[in-house]
Design a protein around this motif. Structure first.
Motif, PDB file in Angstrom:
ATOM      1  N   THR A 221       0.907  -1.146   0.060  1.00  0.00           N
ATOM      2  CA  THR A 221      -0.029  -0.014  -0.255  1.00  0.00           C
ATOM      3  C   THR A 221       0.831   1.403  -0.100  1.00  0.00           C
ATOM      4  OG1 THR A 221      -0.310  -0.002   2.624  1.00  0.00           O
ATOM      5  CG2 THR A 221      -1.885  -1.276   1.163  1.00  0.00           C
ATOM      6  N   GLY A 222       2.153   1.153   0.156  1.00  0.00           N
ATOM      7  CA  GLY A 222       3.028   2.294   0.054  1.00  0.00           C
ATOM      8  C   GLY A 222       3.019   2.966   1.354  1.00  0.00           C
ATOM      9  N   GLU A 259       6.866   8.624  13.238  1.00  0.00           N
ATOM     10  CA  GLU A 259       6.549   9.956  12.727  1.00  0.00           C
ATOM     11  C   GLU A 259       7.705  10.401  11.591  1.00  0.00           C
ATOM     12  OE1 GLU A 259       5.796  14.164  14.566  1.00  0.00           O
ATOM     13  OE2 GLU A 259       7.327  12.885  15.618  1.00  0.00           O
ATOM     14  N   LEU A 260       9.019   9.783  11.725  1.00  0.00           N
ATOM     15  CA  LEU A 260      10.105   9.946  10.557  1.00  0.00           C
ATOM     16  C   LEU A 260       9.535   9.377   9.559  1.00  0.00           C
ATOM     17  CD1 LEU A 260      13.048  10.913   9.930  1.00  0.00           C
ATOM     18  CD2 LEU A 260      13.587   8.616  10.441  1.00  0.00           C
ATOM     19  N   GLY A 261       8.888   8.065   9.430  1.00  0.00           N
ATOM     20  CA  GLY A 261       8.529   7.510   8.298  1.00  0.00           C
ATOM     21  C   GLY A 261       7.313   8.334   7.516  1.00  0.00           C
ATOM     22  N   LEU A 262       6.575   8.797   8.339  1.00  0.00           N
ATOM     23  CA  LEU A 262       5.410   9.566   7.710  1.00  0.00           C
ATOM     24  C   LEU A 262       6.048  10.857   6.863  1.00  0.00           C
ATOM     25  CD1 LEU A 262       2.907   9.596  10.583  1.00  0.00           C
ATOM     26  CD2 LEU A 262       2.838   8.374   8.544  1.00  0.00           C
ATOM     27  N   HIS A 263       6.886  11.658   7.670  1.00  0.00           N
ATOM     28  CA  HIS A 263       7.685  12.555   6.912  1.00  0.00           C
ATOM     29  C   HIS A 263       8.448  12.009   5.561  1.00  0.00           C
ATOM     30  CE1 HIS A 263       6.827  16.200   9.523  1.00  0.00           C
ATOM     31  NE2 HIS A 263       7.072  15.268  10.732  1.00  0.00           N
ATOM     32  N   MET A 264       8.927  10.916   5.727  1.00  0.00           N
ATOM     33  CA  MET A 264       9.706  10.563   4.665  1.00  0.00           C
ATOM     34  C   MET A 264       8.670  10.378   3.245  1.00  0.00           C
ATOM     35  SD  MET A 264      12.579   7.673   4.772  1.00  0.00           S
ATOM     36  CE  MET A 264      13.391   8.660   5.707  1.00  0.00           C
ATOM     37  N   ILE A 265       7.567   9.361   3.702  1.00  0.00           N
ATOM     38  CA  ILE A 265       6.566   9.282   2.448  1.00  0.00           C
ATOM     39  C   ILE A 265       6.055  10.733   2.006  1.00  0.00           C
ATOM     40  CG2 ILE A 265       4.575   8.126   2.090  1.00  0.00           C
ATOM     41  CD1 ILE A 265       5.206   5.979   4.284  1.00  0.00           C
ATOM     42  N   LEU A 266       5.617  11.536   3.110  1.00  0.00           N
ATOM     43  CA  LEU A 266       5.066  12.783   2.662  1.00  0.00           C
ATOM     44  C   LEU A 266       6.064  13.551   1.547  1.00  0.00           C
ATOM     45  CD1 LEU A 266       3.281  13.803   5.886  1.00  0.00           C
ATOM     46  CD2 LEU A 266       2.283  13.424   3.730  1.00  0.00           C
ATOM     47  N   GLY A 267       7.295  13.230   1.947  1.00  0.00           N
ATOM     48  CA  GLY A 267       8.259  13.942   1.099  1.00  0.00           C
ATOM     49  C   GLY A 267       8.578  13.396  -0.267  1.00  0.00           C
ATOM     50  N   GLY A 268       7.943  12.279  -0.447  1.00  0.00           N
ATOM     51  CA  GLY A 268       8.192  11.272  -1.934  1.00  0.00           C
ATOM     52  C   GLY A 268       9.072  10.240  -1.798  1.00  0.00           C
ATOM     53  N   ASP A 269       9.713   9.862  -0.614  1.00  0.00           N
ATOM     54  CA  ASP A 269      10.577   8.762  -0.645  1.00  0.00           C
ATOM     55  C   ASP A 269       9.817   7.396  -0.360  1.00  0.00           C
ATOM     56  OD1 ASP A 269      13.544   9.815  -0.988  1.00  0.00           O
ATOM     57  OD2 ASP A 269      12.805  10.930   0.807  1.00  0.00           O
ATOM     58  N   ARG A 310      -2.572  15.874   6.353  1.00  0.00           N
ATOM     59  CA  ARG A 310      -1.598  15.950   5.297  1.00  0.00           C
ATOM     60  C   ARG A 310      -1.473  14.785   4.501  1.00  0.00           C
ATOM     61  NH1 ARG A 310       3.769  18.041   8.372  1.00  0.00           N
ATOM     62  NH2 ARG A 310       4.419  17.556   6.118  1.00  0.00           N
ATOM     63  N   ILE A 311      -1.894  13.615   5.169  1.00  0.00           N
ATOM     64  CA  ILE A 311      -1.717  12.382   4.444  1.00  0.00           C
ATOM     65  C   ILE A 311      -3.176  12.172   3.382  1.00  0.00           C
ATOM     66  CG2 ILE A 311      -2.233   9.851   4.588  1.00  0.00           C
ATOM     67  CD1 ILE A 311      -0.491  10.236   7.343  1.00  0.00           C
ATOM     68  N   LEU A 312      -4.125  12.740   3.855  1.00  0.00           N
ATOM     69  CA  LEU A 312      -5.195  12.760   3.140  1.00  0.00           C
ATOM     70  C   LEU A 312      -5.085  13.687   1.867  1.00  0.00           C
ATOM     71  CD1 LEU A 312      -8.319  12.927   5.465  1.00  0.00           C
ATOM     72  CD2 LEU A 312      -7.934  10.970   3.899  1.00  0.00           C
ATOM     73  N   ARG A 315       0.068  13.817  -2.498  1.00  0.00           N
ATOM     74  CA  ARG A 315       0.251  13.054  -3.842  1.00  0.00           C
ATOM     75  C   ARG A 315       0.873  11.741  -3.697  1.00  0.00           C
ATOM     76  NH1 ARG A 315       4.634  14.610  -6.748  1.00  0.00           N
ATOM     77  NH2 ARG A 315       5.895  16.317  -5.840  1.00  0.00           N
ATOM     78  N   HIS A 316       1.863  11.638  -2.647  1.00  0.00           N
ATOM     79  CA  HIS A 316       2.424  10.704  -2.453  1.00  0.00           C
ATOM     80  C   HIS A 316       1.884   9.258  -1.667  1.00  0.00           C
ATOM     81  CE1 HIS A 316       5.725  13.134  -4.013  1.00  0.00           C
ATOM     82  NE2 HIS A 316       5.570  13.968  -2.907  1.00  0.00           N
ATOM     83  N   TYR A 317       0.811   9.569  -1.404  1.00  0.00           N
ATOM     84  CA  TYR A 317       0.138   8.427  -0.673  1.00  0.00           C
ATOM     85  C   TYR A 317      -1.148   7.884  -1.601  1.00  0.00           C
ATOM     86  CZ  TYR A 317       1.840   8.322   4.020  1.00  0.00           C
ATOM     87  OH  TYR A 317       2.531   8.272   5.130  1.00  0.00           O
TER      88      TYR A 317
END
Length: 454
Positions: A221-222, A259-269, A310-312, A315-317
């Motif tokens: 699910t990314g 929380e770090l993982g959330l920031h990472m995915i939100l940043g496109g990683d 922010r997750i909703l 575009r990276h989710y």
């Protein structure tokens, strides 16, 4: 009163979500591909080991990391320890230029694990030569009692890991290495030690199969989450977070890793989870220390709910990633609502018994026994089915009956989520957002965990 739609619909909805999630996690675990190794020489490796009063374990941890991964640097962050942690590491650093001691002092110290990791990040930035390719520098967070698989760097360097340029983080599986300890509580009786052994076994079962399955599902699910032990991140990904958030870790939640993982995915990683390698740690045989640890996790999970908007809108989710993340966020909330409904139910039952008599009050519950039985069986079975999977992968010398009994115990063990969710919520309401360091098993102090108010 027991036929009220809300009382019946809520447990069915929770059970349906749980079964769907469990089925996806189990399928992902059983059908996981084998990771292809890569070349660790393509990267520079830096281990961050945050420590506070870790003299019982830090020397062994550093020595093992240096022996198993000789090309890596080990950065030990002494968070103003009251014991000999700093002195032990300083002695090791005198004889080994790849061992580094990051000293922190109060009042800046003891503000949580995330703050300690940020201090190491700053030291690493000063250490690296100008012009270093930060895409090829990998930071790995290891607990002070962590032991990393000697083959780990080969696996995380492969095409499923950092060989893929879009990968910003890798989380490896976690195991408990003291499952075979016959007396985890020296000085206590046979019954206490039997319960302690079971508690450690349940933690190993939870992490090595159940949580691994969840992480592999998140891979589809990314929305893979980072853990506090065995967390690998590309330095350039940490840089991108620091650019927007001022620092990679510690943004207000006690779950600084997730929380770090959330920031990472939100940043496109992209983050991936690899089960072909592992990090081991000590399972907690002390009930009080275990509940303190899990309360911190539950509170951190609740604090991360603020990222939902922010997750909703990200575009990276993907849609599946949003659903999975919201499901994870709402787990403690669901536990709290369930506890509240149970309180309402028993209050109504008591009032009904006082008004019409116990026989009349309980007649409605007795009439629903077939439904209750079906709910019980369907709720227990998914946990039981993890038992044979765990036996196959982690305890092949044990019987199938033992594995099935472990599955039943895992179901009972899962009920700890209800009290820790309530405790975490109450701590939030009272504004108690401090970080509690869980004592190591080698520490014999009986005063319990030490809370650090942030």
């Amino acid at each position: 009163m027991f036929n009220h739609p809300a009382l019946l619909a809520f447990p069915f909805a929770l059970l349906a979500c749980f079964l769907l999630y469990w089925a996806g996690a189990r399928h992902a675990y059983l059908r996981r591909p084998t990771a292809t190794p890569g070349d660790p020489g393509d990267f520079g490796w830096h281990f961050f080991v945050p420590c506070r009063d870790e003299e019982a374990v830090v020397g062994t941890t550093v020595a093992r990391l240096r022996a198993d991964h000789p090309r890596a640097h080990v950065w030990v962050i002494d968070d103003d320890s009251d014991d000999r942690t700093g002195a032990i590491v300083a002695e090791l650093a005198e004889d080994d230029r790849r061992v580094h001691l990051v000293r922190r002092h109060r009042p800046n110290a003891r503000q949580g694990k995330g703050a300690a990791l940020n201090a190491a990040y700053d030291e690493l930035n000063q250490f690296l030569a100008g012009g270093t390719d930060r895409e090829r520098v990998i930071v790995c967070v290891i607990d002070a009692d962590g032991q990393l698989d000697p083959n780990a760097l080969n696996i995380v360097s492969g095409p499923a890991g950092f060989a893929a340029p879009e990968t910003g983080g890798v989380q490896v599986s976690v195991r408990m290495r003291n499952t075979g300890d016959p007396r985890p509580l020296p000085g206590h009786g046979r019954l206490r030690n039997a319960f302690a052994r079971l508690l450690v076994r349940m933690q190993d079962m939870e992490f090595s199969v159940s949580n691994a399955g969840m992480q592999l599902l998140r891979g589809r699910t990314g929305s893979v989450g980072l853990g506090g032990n065995g967390q690998f991140t590309r330095l350039s990904a940490l840089d991108r977070i620091a650019e927007h958030e001022r620092r990679p870790w510690k943004h207000g939640a006690l779950l600084e890793d997730y929380e770090l993982g959330l920031h990472m995915i939100l940043g496109g990683d992209r983050i991936t989870h690899l089960t072909d390698t592992w990090v081991s740690q000590e399972g907690l045989p002390h009930t009080r220390r275990f509940l303190t640890q899990r309360t911190r996790w539950a509170q951190g999970n609740l604090q991360c709910v603020r990222y939902a908007p922010r997750i909703l809108g990200s575009r990276h989710y993907s849609g599946k990633g949003v659903l999975e993340t919201l499901y994870t966020f709402l787990q403690p909330v669901a536990h709290l609502v369930t506890l509240a409904l149970c309180a309402v139910l028993f209050t109504l039952l008591g009032l009904h018994a006082a008004e019409d008599g116990p026989a009349e009050a309980f007649s409605g519950m007795i009439a629903l026994w077939p439904l209750v039985l079906v709910l019980a069986v369907v709720s227990v079975l998914p946990f039981v089915l993890w038992g044979p999977v765990y036996r196959r992968d982690r305890a092949a010398d044990r019987s199938l009956l033992t594995a099935l009994l472990w599955g039943v115990a895992l179901w009972l063990y899962a009920y700890h989520l209800f009290p820790v969710s309530a405790r975490g919520f109450l701590r939030m309401l009272r504004g108690r957002n401090g970080w509690a360091k869980t004592r190591r098993n080698a520490e014999r102090t009986g005063s319990g965990p030490t809370a650090i108010e942030a």
